[in-house]
Design a protein around this motif. Structure first.
Motif, PDB file in Angstrom:
ATOM      1  N   UNK A 124      -4.154 -41.679  13.816  1.00  0.00           N
ATOM      2  CA  UNK A 124      -5.342 -40.923  14.205  1.00  0.00           C
ATOM      3  C   UNK A 124      -6.593 -41.746  13.946  1.00  0.00           C
ATOM      4  N   UNK A 125      -7.651 -41.386  14.639  1.00  0.00           N
ATOM      5  CA  UNK A 125      -8.920 -42.074  14.434  1.00  0.00           C
ATOM      6  C   UNK A 125      -9.645 -41.562  13.191  1.00  0.00           C
ATOM      7  N   UNK A 126      -9.243 -40.410  12.702  1.00  0.00           N
ATOM      8  CA  UNK A 126      -9.890 -39.836  11.521  1.00  0.00           C
ATOM      9  C   UNK A 126      -8.957 -38.834  10.863  1.00  0.00           C
ATOM     10  N   UNK A 127      -9.168 -38.602   9.574  1.00  0.00           N
ATOM     11  CA  UNK A 127      -8.336 -37.655   8.838  1.00  0.00           C
ATOM     12  C   UNK A 127      -8.402 -36.264   9.464  1.00  0.00           C
ATOM     13  N   UNK A 128      -9.566 -35.890   9.962  1.00  0.00           N
ATOM     14  CA  UNK A 128      -9.729 -34.550  10.519  1.00  0.00           C
ATOM     15  C   UNK A 128      -8.753 -34.334  11.672  1.00  0.00           C
ATOM     16  N   UNK A 129      -8.442 -35.377  12.431  1.00  0.00           N
ATOM     17  CA  UNK A 129      -7.469 -35.241  13.526  1.00  0.00           C
ATOM     18  C   UNK A 129      -6.090 -34.915  12.979  1.00  0.00           C
ATOM     19  N   UNK A 130      -5.757 -35.502  11.855  1.00  0.00           N
ATOM     20  CA  UNK A 130      -4.465 -35.198  11.243  1.00  0.00           C
ATOM     21  C   UNK A 130      -4.428 -33.738  10.811  1.00  0.00           C
ATOM     22  N   UNK A 131      -5.471 -33.311  10.130  1.00  0.00           N
ATOM     23  CA  UNK A 131      -5.493 -31.941   9.603  1.00  0.00           C
ATOM     24  C   UNK A 131      -5.522 -30.912  10.735  1.00  0.00           C
ATOM     25  N   UNK A 132      -6.046 -31.308  11.884  1.00  0.00           N
ATOM     26  CA  UNK A 132      -6.058 -30.424  13.048  1.00  0.00           C
ATOM     27  C   UNK A 132      -4.813 -30.593  13.901  1.00  0.00           C
ATOM     28  N   UNK A 133      -3.858 -31.377  13.431  1.00  0.00           N
ATOM     29  CA  UNK A 133      -2.596 -31.609  14.143  1.00  0.00           C
ATOM     30  C   UNK A 133      -2.846 -32.250  15.501  1.00  0.00           C
ATOM     31  N   UNK A 134      -3.866 -33.083  15.599  1.00  0.00           N
ATOM     32  CA  UNK A 134      -4.205 -33.652  16.902  1.00  0.00           C
ATOM     33  C   UNK A 134      -4.381 -35.163  16.883  1.00  0.00           C
ATOM     34  N   UNK A 135      -3.552 -35.905  16.138  1.00  0.00           N
ATOM     35  CA  UNK A 135      -3.646 -37.358  16.251  1.00  0.00           C
ATOM     36  C   UNK A 135      -3.198 -37.834  17.625  1.00  0.00           C
ATOM     37  N   UNK A 136      -3.684 -38.998  18.010  1.00  0.00           N
ATOM     38  CA  UNK A 136      -3.449 -39.447  19.379  1.00  0.00           C
ATOM     39  C   UNK A 136      -2.082 -40.068  19.595  1.00  0.00           C
ATOM     40  N   UNK A 137      -1.562 -40.718  18.575  1.00  0.00           N
ATOM     41  CA  UNK A 137      -0.355 -41.513  18.780  1.00  0.00           C
ATOM     42  C   UNK A 137       0.760 -41.033  17.853  1.00  0.00           C
ATOM     43  N   UNK A 138       1.847 -40.563  18.440  1.00  0.00           N
ATOM     44  CA  UNK A 138       2.948 -39.993  17.684  1.00  0.00           C
ATOM     45  C   UNK A 138       4.189 -40.879  17.769  1.00  0.00           C
ATOM     46  N   UNK A 139       4.952 -40.896  16.686  1.00  0.00           N
ATOM     47  CA  UNK A 139       6.257 -41.514  16.723  1.00  0.00           C
ATOM     48  C   UNK A 139       7.293 -40.545  17.258  1.00  0.00           C
ATOM     49  N   UNK A 140       8.517 -41.017  17.341  1.00  0.00           N
ATOM     50  CA  UNK A 140       9.581 -40.213  17.943  1.00  0.00           C
ATOM     51  C   UNK A 140      10.262 -39.296  16.936  1.00  0.00           C
ATOM     52  N   UNK A 141      10.026 -39.516  15.662  1.00  0.00           N
ATOM     53  CA  UNK A 141      10.595 -38.671  14.626  1.00  0.00           C
ATOM     54  C   UNK A 141      11.868 -39.244  14.039  1.00  0.00           C
ATOM     55  N   UNK A 142      12.128 -38.896  12.794  1.00  0.00           N
ATOM     56  CA  UNK A 142      13.371 -39.288  12.128  1.00  0.00           C
ATOM     57  C   UNK A 142      13.886 -38.092  11.335  1.00  0.00           C
ATOM     58  N   UNK A 143      15.184 -37.867  11.438  1.00  0.00           N
ATOM     59  CA  UNK A 143      15.782 -36.675  10.823  1.00  0.00           C
ATOM     60  C   UNK A 143      16.043 -36.909   9.335  1.00  0.00           C
ATOM     61  N   UNK A 144      15.605 -35.952   8.539  1.00  0.00           N
ATOM     62  CA  UNK A 144      15.928 -35.928   7.108  1.00  0.00           C
ATOM     63  C   UNK A 144      16.707 -34.645   6.844  1.00  0.00           C
ATOM     64  N   UNK A 145      17.883 -34.788   6.291  1.00  0.00           N
ATOM     65  CA  UNK A 145      18.713 -33.642   5.965  1.00  0.00           C
ATOM     66  C   UNK A 145      19.012 -33.665   4.477  1.00  0.00           C
ATOM     67  N   UNK A 146      18.634 -32.588   3.809  1.00  0.00           N
ATOM     68  CA  UNK A 146      18.900 -32.456   2.375  1.00  0.00           C
ATOM     69  C   UNK A 146      20.000 -31.427   2.214  1.00  0.00           C
ATOM     70  N   UNK A 147      21.131 -31.879   1.746  1.00  0.00           N
ATOM     71  CA  UNK A 147      22.287 -30.988   1.650  1.00  0.00           C
ATOM     72  C   UNK A 147      23.307 -31.573   0.683  1.00  0.00           C
ATOM     73  N   UNK A 148      24.007 -30.688  -0.005  1.00  0.00           N
ATOM     74  CA  UNK A 148      25.070 -31.138  -0.889  1.00  0.00           C
ATOM     75  C   UNK A 148      26.409 -31.109  -0.159  1.00  0.00           C
TER      76      UNK A 148
END
Length: 124
Positions: A100-124
């Motif tokens: 994001x160009x600024x922290x406020x964009x992050x807090x507003x859930x509006x950054x410009x450039x997103x990654x594709x995501x990575x799965x985290x699974x917490x389980x026993x």
């Protein structure tokens, strides 16, 4: 062209730790701007986990992450990390980073450039 990519997800037991990486290209980590970490659990809306701003190296954490998660950056690798400890079942989610160009964009859930995501699974 700005590209953002996460890695490091996987399966971890409750109480365990995991470090996610967010590699950024076309966007330097010592200029104005911020990298945010987000997550989206099953059947849930995407939420902010935390972020780091570059100019003053300020970090922000959601209440769910405070005391357990740490965000830091390595300018030499143009990479931001999300170190997660004391993981709980409810931390299971797809984790995204975004530039994001600024922290406020992050807090507003509006950054410009997103990654594709990575799965985290917490389980026993």
């Amino acid at each position: 062209q700005v590209q953002v990519g996460e890695s490091g997800g996987g399966l971890v037991q409750p109480g365990g730790s995991l470090r996610l990486s967010c590699e950024v290209s076309g966007f330097t980590l010592d200029d104005d701007g911020a990298i945010g970490w987000f997550r989206q659990g099953p059947g849930q809306e995407r939420e902010v986990v935390g972020c780091i701003s570059f100019a003053d190296i300020m970090t922000y954490y959601a209440d769910s992450a405070k005391g357990r998660f740490t965000i830091f950056k390595d300018n030499t690798k143009n990479t931001v990390y999300l170190q997660m400890t004391s993981l709980k079942d409810e931390d299971t989610a797809v984790y995204y980073c975004a530039a994001a160009d600024a922290v406020v964009e992050v807090l507003r859930m509006s950054p410009r450039y997103w990654g594709q995501g990575t799965q985290v699974t917490v389980s026993s």
